[in-house]
Write a protein that holds these residues in place. Structure first.
Motif, PDB file in Angstrom:
ATOM      1  N   ASP A  89      48.092  56.272  54.283  1.00  0.00           N
ATOM      2  CA  ASP A  89      47.283  55.776  53.182  1.00  0.00           C
ATOM      3  C   ASP A  89      46.969  54.300  53.422  1.00  0.00           C
ATOM      4  OD1 ASP A  89      45.894  56.018  50.827  1.00  0.00           O
ATOM      5  OD2 ASP A  89      47.658  55.958  49.527  1.00  0.00           O
ATOM      6  N   VAL A  90      45.887  53.829  52.824  1.00  0.00           N
ATOM      7  CA  VAL A  90      45.507  52.422  52.912  1.00  0.00           C
ATOM      8  C   VAL A  90      46.158  51.680  51.752  1.00  0.00           C
ATOM      9  CG1 VAL A  90      43.593  50.784  52.931  1.00  0.00           C
ATOM     10  CG2 VAL A  90      43.273  53.057  53.887  1.00  0.00           C
ATOM     11  N   HIS A  91      46.764  50.538  52.051  1.00  0.00           N
ATOM     12  CA  HIS A  91      47.373  49.700  51.034  1.00  0.00           C
ATOM     13  C   HIS A  91      46.711  48.322  51.084  1.00  0.00           C
ATOM     14  CE1 HIS A  91      50.668  52.541  50.299  1.00  0.00           C
ATOM     15  NE2 HIS A  91      50.507  52.826  51.576  1.00  0.00           N
ATOM     16  N   PHE A  92      46.668  47.643  49.927  1.00  0.00           N
ATOM     17  CA  PHE A  92      46.000  46.355  49.826  1.00  0.00           C
ATOM     18  C   PHE A  92      46.940  45.296  49.258  1.00  0.00           C
ATOM     19  CE2 PHE A  92      42.685  49.571  49.319  1.00  0.00           C
ATOM     20  CZ  PHE A  92      41.757  49.167  50.264  1.00  0.00           C
ATOM     21  N   THR A  93      46.767  44.058  49.716  1.00  0.00           N
ATOM     22  CA  THR A  93      47.446  42.927  49.087  1.00  0.00           C
ATOM     23  C   THR A  93      46.643  42.524  47.861  1.00  0.00           C
ATOM     24  OG1 THR A  93      46.203  41.214  50.278  1.00  0.00           O
ATOM     25  CG2 THR A  93      48.196  42.066  51.350  1.00  0.00           C
ATOM     26  N   GLY A  94      47.133  41.547  47.135  1.00  0.00           N
ATOM     27  CA  GLY A  94      46.357  40.958  46.048  1.00  0.00           C
ATOM     28  C   GLY A  94      45.280  40.052  46.622  1.00  0.00           C
ATOM     29  N   PHE A  95      44.415  39.573  45.751  1.00  0.00           N
ATOM     30  CA  PHE A  95      43.362  38.645  46.176  1.00  0.00           C
ATOM     31  C   PHE A  95      43.975  37.269  46.436  1.00  0.00           C
ATOM     32  CE2 PHE A  95      41.189  41.795  43.570  1.00  0.00           C
ATOM     33  CZ  PHE A  95      40.119  42.133  44.384  1.00  0.00           C
ATOM     34  N   GLU A  96      43.513  36.623  47.492  1.00  0.00           N
ATOM     35  CA  GLU A  96      43.993  35.288  47.844  1.00  0.00           C
ATOM     36  C   GLU A  96      42.794  34.363  48.017  1.00  0.00           C
ATOM     37  OE1 GLU A  96      46.656  35.301  51.200  1.00  0.00           O
ATOM     38  OE2 GLU A  96      47.651  37.125  50.499  1.00  0.00           O
ATOM     39  N   THR A  97      42.991  33.088  47.709  1.00  0.00           N
ATOM     40  CA  THR A  97      41.949  32.082  47.909  1.00  0.00           C
ATOM     41  C   THR A  97      42.222  31.347  49.215  1.00  0.00           C
ATOM     42  OG1 THR A  97      41.728  31.797  45.538  1.00  0.00           O
ATOM     43  CG2 THR A  97      40.820  30.048  46.932  1.00  0.00           C
ATOM     44  N   PRO A  98      41.234  31.338  50.123  1.00  0.00           N
ATOM     45  CA  PRO A  98      41.486  30.650  51.408  1.00  0.00           C
ATOM     46  C   PRO A  98      41.498  29.132  51.255  1.00  0.00           C
ATOM     47  CG  PRO A  98      39.258  31.543  51.351  1.00  0.00           C
ATOM     48  CD  PRO A  98      39.932  31.953  50.080  1.00  0.00           C
ATOM     49  N   ARG A 114      45.541  39.461  60.602  1.00  0.00           N
ATOM     50  CA  ARG A 114      44.462  38.469  60.668  1.00  0.00           C
ATOM     51  C   ARG A 114      44.391  37.569  59.436  1.00  0.00           C
ATOM     52  NH1 ARG A 114      38.846  40.322  62.851  1.00  0.00           N
ATOM     53  NH2 ARG A 114      38.857  38.135  63.443  1.00  0.00           N
ATOM     54  N   MET A 115      45.312  37.718  58.503  1.00  0.00           N
ATOM     55  CA  MET A 115      45.247  36.926  57.268  1.00  0.00           C
ATOM     56  C   MET A 115      45.343  35.430  57.534  1.00  0.00           C
ATOM     57  SD  MET A 115      44.553  38.572  54.500  1.00  0.00           S
ATOM     58  CE  MET A 115      45.227  37.693  53.091  1.00  0.00           C
ATOM     59  N   GLY A 116      46.223  35.021  58.424  1.00  0.00           N
ATOM     60  CA  GLY A 116      46.345  33.598  58.737  1.00  0.00           C
ATOM     61  C   GLY A 116      45.050  33.037  59.302  1.00  0.00           C
ATOM     62  N   GLU A 117      44.474  33.755  60.243  1.00  0.00           N
ATOM     63  CA  GLU A 117      43.192  33.354  60.835  1.00  0.00           C
ATOM     64  C   GLU A 117      42.110  33.271  59.760  1.00  0.00           C
ATOM     65  OE1 GLU A 117      39.783  35.293  63.775  1.00  0.00           O
ATOM     66  OE2 GLU A 117      41.669  36.362  63.455  1.00  0.00           O
ATOM     67  N   ALA A 118      42.063  34.254  58.874  1.00  0.00           N
ATOM     68  CA  ALA A 118      41.046  34.266  57.821  1.00  0.00           C
ATOM     69  C   ALA A 118      41.214  33.077  56.881  1.00  0.00           C
ATOM     70  CB  ALA A 118      41.100  35.574  57.048  1.00  0.00           C
ATOM     71  N   HIS A 119      42.450  32.729  56.543  1.00  0.00           N
ATOM     72  CA  HIS A 119      42.683  31.563  55.685  1.00  0.00           C
ATOM     73  C   HIS A 119      42.162  30.291  56.348  1.00  0.00           C
ATOM     74  CE1 HIS A 119      44.841  32.655  52.023  1.00  0.00           C
ATOM     75  NE2 HIS A 119      45.385  33.657  52.714  1.00  0.00           N
ATOM     76  N   ILE A 120      42.419  30.147  57.625  1.00  0.00           N
ATOM     77  CA  ILE A 120      41.966  28.948  58.346  1.00  0.00           C
ATOM     78  C   ILE A 120      40.444  28.921  58.448  1.00  0.00           C
ATOM     79  CG2 ILE A 120      41.945  27.825  60.610  1.00  0.00           C
ATOM     80  CD1 ILE A 120      44.897  28.851  60.889  1.00  0.00           C
ATOM     81  N   LEU A 175      26.445  36.355  43.813  1.00  0.00           N
ATOM     82  CA  LEU A 175      27.379  37.411  44.203  1.00  0.00           C
ATOM     83  C   LEU A 175      28.634  36.764  44.788  1.00  0.00           C
ATOM     84  CD1 LEU A 175      24.991  39.924  45.981  1.00  0.00           C
ATOM     85  CD2 LEU A 175      26.325  40.388  43.928  1.00  0.00           C
ATOM     86  N   ARG A 176      29.775  37.347  44.471  1.00  0.00           N
ATOM     87  CA  ARG A 176      31.026  36.867  45.056  1.00  0.00           C
ATOM     88  C   ARG A 176      31.345  37.695  46.288  1.00  0.00           C
ATOM     89  NH1 ARG A 176      35.275  37.999  41.669  1.00  0.00           N
ATOM     90  NH2 ARG A 176      34.049  39.634  40.730  1.00  0.00           N
ATOM     91  N   LEU A 177      32.132  37.130  47.195  1.00  0.00           N
ATOM     92  CA  LEU A 177      32.519  37.813  48.427  1.00  0.00           C
ATOM     93  C   LEU A 177      34.027  37.975  48.473  1.00  0.00           C
ATOM     94  CD1 LEU A 177      31.946  38.924  51.309  1.00  0.00           C
ATOM     95  CD2 LEU A 177      32.151  36.561  52.122  1.00  0.00           C
ATOM     96  N   ASN A 178      34.468  39.193  48.803  1.00  0.00           N
ATOM     97  CA  ASN A 178      35.869  39.462  49.100  1.00  0.00           C
ATOM     98  C   ASN A 178      35.914  39.961  50.538  1.00  0.00           C
ATOM     99  OD1 ASN A 178      38.679  39.804  48.602  1.00  0.00           O
ATOM    100  ND2 ASN A 178      38.343  41.988  48.330  1.00  0.00           N
ATOM    101  N   VAL A 179      36.626  39.250  51.392  1.00  0.00           N
ATOM    102  CA  VAL A 179      36.757  39.613  52.805  1.00  0.00           C
ATOM    103  C   VAL A 179      38.098  40.301  52.995  1.00  0.00           C
ATOM    104  CG1 VAL A 179      36.829  38.753  55.176  1.00  0.00           C
ATOM    105  CG2 VAL A 179      35.354  37.617  53.487  1.00  0.00           C
ATOM    106  N   THR A 214      35.520  27.944  51.336  1.00  0.00           N
ATOM    107  CA  THR A 214      34.312  28.726  51.078  1.00  0.00           C
ATOM    108  C   THR A 214      34.480  29.514  49.775  1.00  0.00           C
ATOM    109  OG1 THR A 214      35.092  30.631  52.356  1.00  0.00           O
ATOM    110  CG2 THR A 214      33.780  28.982  53.529  1.00  0.00           C
ATOM    111  N   PRO A 215      33.372  29.882  49.139  1.00  0.00           N
ATOM    112  CA  PRO A 215      33.457  30.614  47.880  1.00  0.00           C
ATOM    113  C   PRO A 215      33.705  32.109  48.095  1.00  0.00           C
ATOM    114  CG  PRO A 215      31.168  30.185  48.405  1.00  0.00           C
ATOM    115  CD  PRO A 215      31.998  29.519  49.475  1.00  0.00           C
ATOM    116  N   CYS A 216      34.928  32.440  48.463  1.00  0.00           N
ATOM    117  CA  CYS A 216      35.274  33.843  48.672  1.00  0.00           C
ATOM    118  C   CYS A 216      36.745  34.039  48.367  1.00  0.00           C
ATOM    119  CB  CYS A 216      34.954  34.283  50.106  1.00  0.00           C
ATOM    120  SG  CYS A 216      36.039  33.619  51.384  1.00  0.00           S
ATOM    121  N   THR A 217      37.139  35.300  48.368  1.00  0.00           N
ATOM    122  CA  THR A 217      38.551  35.646  48.294  1.00  0.00           C
ATOM    123  C   THR A 217      38.883  36.468  49.530  1.00  0.00           C
ATOM    124  OG1 THR A 217      38.036  37.595  46.957  1.00  0.00           O
ATOM    125  CG2 THR A 217      38.761  35.621  45.768  1.00  0.00           C
ATOM    126  N   LEU A 218      40.173  36.548  49.822  1.00  0.00           N
ATOM    127  CA  LEU A 218      40.664  37.343  50.949  1.00  0.00           C
ATOM    128  C   LEU A 218      41.589  38.419  50.410  1.00  0.00           C
ATOM    129  CD1 LEU A 218      41.705  34.496  53.411  1.00  0.00           C
ATOM    130  CD2 LEU A 218      39.572  35.785  53.395  1.00  0.00           C
TER     131      LEU A 218
END
Length: 127
Positions: free
Chosen positions: A118-127, A94-100, A84-88, A105-109
């Protein structure tokens, strides 16, 4: 006499709802479970909810401003061992903290924020 108790809706509830709605809009199956129901999760994050896209083999976890990002590293490796893949998903602040914390690790942010009720989302990022 019964008294109805309504718990306040949190930012995690809104973001999780938006994720489920995205799956539904794409006519894809998803389930909402705790991490402890999926894997042998670290104790401090076992009760954290995940939306699992069954077609994509993707577990999406929404963290609030107090959730421990570093604990998601162990979750990512455990999910990876179960194919299973993980998207956090974290708030933009908190994006900077999450990248650090999740580097290597095998996940995306993915960042999220609220605008125009409304809720808005960024694209997927690799930490």
């Amino acid at each position: 006499m019964a008294v109805a108790v309504q718990e306040p809706t949190t930012s995690v509830d809104f973001v999780t709802g938006a994720i489920v709605a995205n799956y539904r809009a794409r006519a894809e199956d998803s389930i909402e479970v705790s991490l402890a129901e999926l894997i042998d999760a670290p104790r401090n994050v076992g009760s954290v909810r995940a939306v699992v896209g069954t077609n994509q083999h993707l577990a999406e976890v929404v963290l609030d401003e107090e959730s421990p990002v570093h604990s998601m590293a162990a979750v990512a490796w455990e999910l990876d061992a179960h194919a299973l893949r993980l998207n956090v998903l974290v708030g933009l602040e908190r994006m900077g903290e999450a990248h650090i914390e999740l580097r290597g690790t095998p996940c995306t942010l993915q960042g999220w924020w609220f605008a125009d009720d409304d809720v808005h989302f960024t694209g997927f990022e690799t930490p």
